[in-house]
Design an enzyme around this catalytic site. Structure first.
Site, PDB file in Angstrom:
ATOM      1  N   LYS A 212       7.288  -5.134   1.779  1.00  0.00           N
ATOM      2  CA  LYS A 212       7.122  -3.764   2.276  1.00  0.00           C
ATOM      3  C   LYS A 212       7.928  -3.641   3.554  1.00  0.00           C
ATOM      4  O   LYS A 212       7.589  -4.235   4.569  1.00  0.00           O
ATOM      5  CB  LYS A 212       5.662  -3.405   2.513  1.00  0.00           C
ATOM      6  CG  LYS A 212       5.530  -1.936   2.880  1.00  0.00           C
ATOM      7  CD  LYS A 212       4.118  -1.449   2.954  1.00  0.00           C
ATOM      8  CE  LYS A 212       4.047   0.082   3.061  1.00  0.00           C
ATOM      9  NZ  LYS A 212       5.108   0.716   3.841  1.00  0.00           N
ATOM     10  N   ARG A 217      11.790   6.087   3.444  1.00  0.00           N
ATOM     11  CA  ARG A 217      11.910   6.146   1.992  1.00  0.00           C
ATOM     12  C   ARG A 217      13.169   6.917   1.604  1.00  0.00           C
ATOM     13  O   ARG A 217      13.447   7.971   2.190  1.00  0.00           O
ATOM     14  CB  ARG A 217      10.659   6.862   1.442  1.00  0.00           C
ATOM     15  CG  ARG A 217      10.478   6.816  -0.061  1.00  0.00           C
ATOM     16  CD  ARG A 217       9.739   5.575  -0.466  1.00  0.00           C
ATOM     17  NE  ARG A 217       9.461   5.541  -1.891  1.00  0.00           N
ATOM     18  CZ  ARG A 217       8.277   5.827  -2.438  1.00  0.00           C
ATOM     19  NH1 ARG A 217       7.273   6.219  -1.677  1.00  0.00           N
ATOM     20  NH2 ARG A 217       8.095   5.733  -3.732  1.00  0.00           N
ATOM     21  N   ARG A 232      11.527  11.259   1.514  1.00  0.00           N
ATOM     22  CA  ARG A 232      10.224  11.375   0.874  1.00  0.00           C
ATOM     23  C   ARG A 232       9.828  12.825   0.661  1.00  0.00           C
ATOM     24  O   ARG A 232       9.176  13.167  -0.317  1.00  0.00           O
ATOM     25  CB  ARG A 232       9.173  10.664   1.744  1.00  0.00           C
ATOM     26  CG  ARG A 232       7.825  10.605   1.093  1.00  0.00           C
ATOM     27  CD  ARG A 232       6.783  10.014   2.016  1.00  0.00           C
ATOM     28  NE  ARG A 232       5.554  10.768   1.832  1.00  0.00           N
ATOM     29  CZ  ARG A 232       4.382  10.424   2.270  1.00  0.00           C
ATOM     30  NH1 ARG A 232       4.232   9.319   2.948  1.00  0.00           N
ATOM     31  NH2 ARG A 232       3.336  11.160   2.060  1.00  0.00           N
ATOM     32  N   GLU A 261      13.943   1.964   0.113  1.00  0.00           N
ATOM     33  CA  GLU A 261      13.626   2.099   1.534  1.00  0.00           C
ATOM     34  C   GLU A 261      14.866   1.689   2.318  1.00  0.00           C
ATOM     35  O   GLU A 261      15.490   0.662   2.012  1.00  0.00           O
ATOM     36  CB  GLU A 261      12.444   1.179   1.877  1.00  0.00           C
ATOM     37  CG  GLU A 261      11.885   1.308   3.274  1.00  0.00           C
ATOM     38  CD  GLU A 261      10.743   2.326   3.393  1.00  0.00           C
ATOM     39  OE1 GLU A 261      10.360   2.937   2.370  1.00  0.00           O
ATOM     40  OE2 GLU A 261      10.252   2.505   4.520  1.00  0.00           O
ATOM     41  N   ARG A 373      -0.709   9.437  -5.620  1.00  0.00           N
ATOM     42  CA  ARG A 373      -1.054   8.220  -4.909  1.00  0.00           C
ATOM     43  C   ARG A 373      -1.707   7.291  -5.934  1.00  0.00           C
ATOM     44  O   ARG A 373      -2.909   7.186  -6.024  1.00  0.00           O
ATOM     45  CB  ARG A 373      -2.013   8.549  -3.755  1.00  0.00           C
ATOM     46  CG  ARG A 373      -2.057   7.506  -2.668  1.00  0.00           C
ATOM     47  CD  ARG A 373      -2.797   7.986  -1.440  1.00  0.00           C
ATOM     48  NE  ARG A 373      -1.998   8.865  -0.593  1.00  0.00           N
ATOM     49  CZ  ARG A 373      -0.997   8.450   0.185  1.00  0.00           C
ATOM     50  NH1 ARG A 373      -0.673   7.186   0.217  1.00  0.00           N
ATOM     51  NH2 ARG A 373      -0.335   9.303   0.917  1.00  0.00           N
ATOM     52  N   LYS A 379      -0.643  -1.073  -1.032  1.00  0.00           N
ATOM     53  CA  LYS A 379       0.087  -1.620   0.118  1.00  0.00           C
ATOM     54  C   LYS A 379      -0.852  -2.473   0.944  1.00  0.00           C
ATOM     55  O   LYS A 379      -2.024  -2.122   1.142  1.00  0.00           O
ATOM     56  CB  LYS A 379       0.718  -0.516   0.958  1.00  0.00           C
ATOM     57  CG  LYS A 379      -0.227   0.563   1.447  1.00  0.00           C
ATOM     58  CD  LYS A 379       0.550   1.612   2.231  1.00  0.00           C
ATOM     59  CE  LYS A 379      -0.257   2.897   2.366  1.00  0.00           C
ATOM     60  NZ  LYS A 379       0.513   3.981   2.985  1.00  0.00           N
TER      61      LYS A 379
END
Length: 515
Positions: A212, A217, A232, A261, A373, A379
């Site tokens: 991560k 993004r 995003r 990312e 989501r 995460k």
DNA sequence: TTCCGACAGTGGGGTCGCAAT
DNA sequence: ATTGCGACCCCACTATCGGAA
């Protein structure tokens, strides 16, 4: 339709807590919209406007307080035109002209219309329904299956466009909403897991773990020689990130849609702090000079379309295989697939040691849920906790009206006094809000219009992810994503953490990122 | 009947660009 | 030149409703 009718409908939505009743009210209002009003009306009832942002915010709204009109006369199209005029007013003197245009619009509105417009412009409609519920209302109003409308919503950029298609064209209109190269879609978001072991369990015992990266993004579309990069929130930032464009210009795929990312790396390839990435990513001017100083790297972790084939509904495993076929290893996010908690833990430790913020855990067979989501993505980020002292609290708004809500947090200064590190309102239950309001008022030393300052006697355990350097706070540090874990009545203020503890964590971070 | 997924709300920090001062 | 505002990057967490189990 008269604007006042739509405002009345919004007020009825706000007036009930039942989501079904809100939905019915919204659907009824939708049915009454003329075709050319659908887009703007649906957006407004979702708390958005067609023009996006118009250069007016809370400060401008607070200053504009013209006397309301007695009679409702504005139509939806009148209001839309006025907003359009405000948005297109740019250049020297424009802030003043925009305020005058806002004043003029508000003076033609009744008191209720003024209230609605003000909330709409600052983006805080607070009627208990936004685009999420509107999607269901569109299904209801158009008599189309909810599942079909929700599916179309995943690929529509604005709920207004979706509504017009559904209401005017029916199911044929919904068919237009699918992944299309060069047209951005809402990215899939992740839920949070406390640690890799829990994540592995939640995902059914097998998962993919990947770095991560703490950057911004990017969704990259390539169609032959045309490449576009979106954020995003679907803003086009292609011109600001030439490295991202160059990273995929040479690949063999003719047509591809990628999710990834972007982050600024130092000369050793270690990630720089988010603040530094934003110095670069947030900038539109002098891109050439900036890219020499702060080059961006991009890591892609998903592939939604490849050479005419949509992959979003395919299992994650297949999308990742497509990614491996299409991209060189250097721009693919490193990942492992495992059933072994110890292996996952070792991977996590290794990623942190490289200076990244944590890992993502992904179900191997889950689809790409655009705009959702999804439970298939978790995460896991490193969290610090410290015991800090409450220096003050601000009065809450909305459902927190009447409660002291937002806490000013201080670390103890060994030389005496406290160093403020930021604020937080997160993690508080209603009973904590009630308790703290009583306790703070009992310790009040002074107050101004927003804030009650208290004797520094209450210790609170605060979780946070990072320490950022700050020009706003005197100590030079600010907590990132601070939230309350618990009050610590057992802990005397003299045992709260000190500014030296903050400096130590900050130094650790900067060592981690090799700066 | 209980559980849980999805939503909305409540705001946090930093950075840049732009207009006003 | 500096300041203030707005837009936009990154977000965490709780309460609530209503369908799923």
């Amino acid at each position: 339709m008269l604007f006042s009718d739509l405002v009345a409908s919004s007020n009825r939505v706000a007036g009930t807590r039942s989501r079904l009743a809100k939905l019915r009210e919204l659907a009824q209002c939708l049915r009454a919209l003329a075709p050319e009003e659908i887009e703007i009306g649906v957006l407004w009832l979702s708390g958005e406007i067609r023009q996006g942002k118009i250069g007016l915010g809370y400060a401008a709204i607070r200053q504009a307080q013209p006397a309301p009109a007695q009679e409702a006369s504005l139509t939806l199209l009148d209001v839309d035109q006025a907003i359009e005029q405000i948005m297109t007013t740019r250049g020297a003197g424009s802030a003043t002209r925009r305020k005058n245009q806002l004043d003029s619009l508000l003076s033609r509105a009744t008191a209720e219309e003024q209230s609605f417009l003000s909330r709409l412009v600052v983006g805080e409609l607070r009627q208990g329904a936004l685009a999420g519920l509107m999607v269901d209302a569109i299904a209801e109003a158009s008599s189309l299956p909810v599942a079909d409308v929700r599916r179309a919503a995943m690929y529509s950029q604005q709920v207004g466009t979706l509504a017009r298609a559904a209401l005017v064209e029916g199911s044929a209109g919904l068919a237009k909403f699918r992944i299309q190269v060069l047209s951005p879609i809402a990215p899939m978001l992740a839920q949070t897991a406390p640690d890799v072991e829990t994540a592995l369990e939640q995902l059914g015992g097998q998962a993919m773990f990947e770095w991560k990266v703490d950057g911004a993004r990017v969704q990259v579309h390539k169609s032959d020689d045309t490449i576009r990069v979106f954020t995003r929130s679907l803003n086009d930032v292609t011109d600001a990130v030439p490295e991202v464009v160059e990273a995929i210009r040479g690949i063999a795929a003719r047509e591809i849609v990628l999710d990834g990312e972007t982050v600024a790396l130092d000369s050793n390839g270690r990630p720089l702090p988010f603040q530094i990435t934003m110095k670069r990513f947030g900038r539109k001017l002098d891109v050439d000079a900036m890219r020499r100083e702060l080059p961006l790297h991009v890591y892609f972790f998903d592939c939604l379309q490849l050479d005419g084939e949509s992959l979003a509904d395919r299992p994650a495993r297949e999308r990742f295989e497509a990614l491996e076929r299409a991209l060189p290893a250097g721009i693919r996010i490193p990942r492992i697939t495992t059933t072994d908690a110890a292996a996952a833990r070792a991977f996590y430790d290794g990623v942190l040691a490289k200076g990244h913020e944590g890992v993502m855990a992904k179900a191997v067979d889950s689809p790409y849920e655009a705009g959702n989501r999804g439970a298939g993505w978790l995460k896991i980020k490193h969290v610090h906790t410290l015991d800090l002292v409450v220096l003050a609290a601000e009065w809450g708004s909305g459902r927190r009206n009447g409660w002291l809500s937002n806490l000013h947090l201080g670390a103890r200064d060994p030389a005496g006094g406290f160093v403020m590190l930021g604020k937080t309102f997160k993690g508080l239950t209603d009973s904590m809000l009630e308790w703290q309001t009583k306790e703070f008022l009992a310790r009040e030393v002074r107050r101004d219009s927003y804030t009650v300052y208290v004797r520094p006697e209450i210790v609170v355990e605060i979780a946070f992810n990072d320490i950022q350097s700050s020009s706003q706070y005197a100590g030079g540090y600010a907590l990132r994503f601070a939230r309350v874990k618990a009050y610590r009545p057992d802990k005397p203020v003299g045992q709260a953490n000190t500014i030296d503890d903050i400096r130590r964590i900050y130094a650790q971070q900067t060592t981690m990122t090799d700066r």
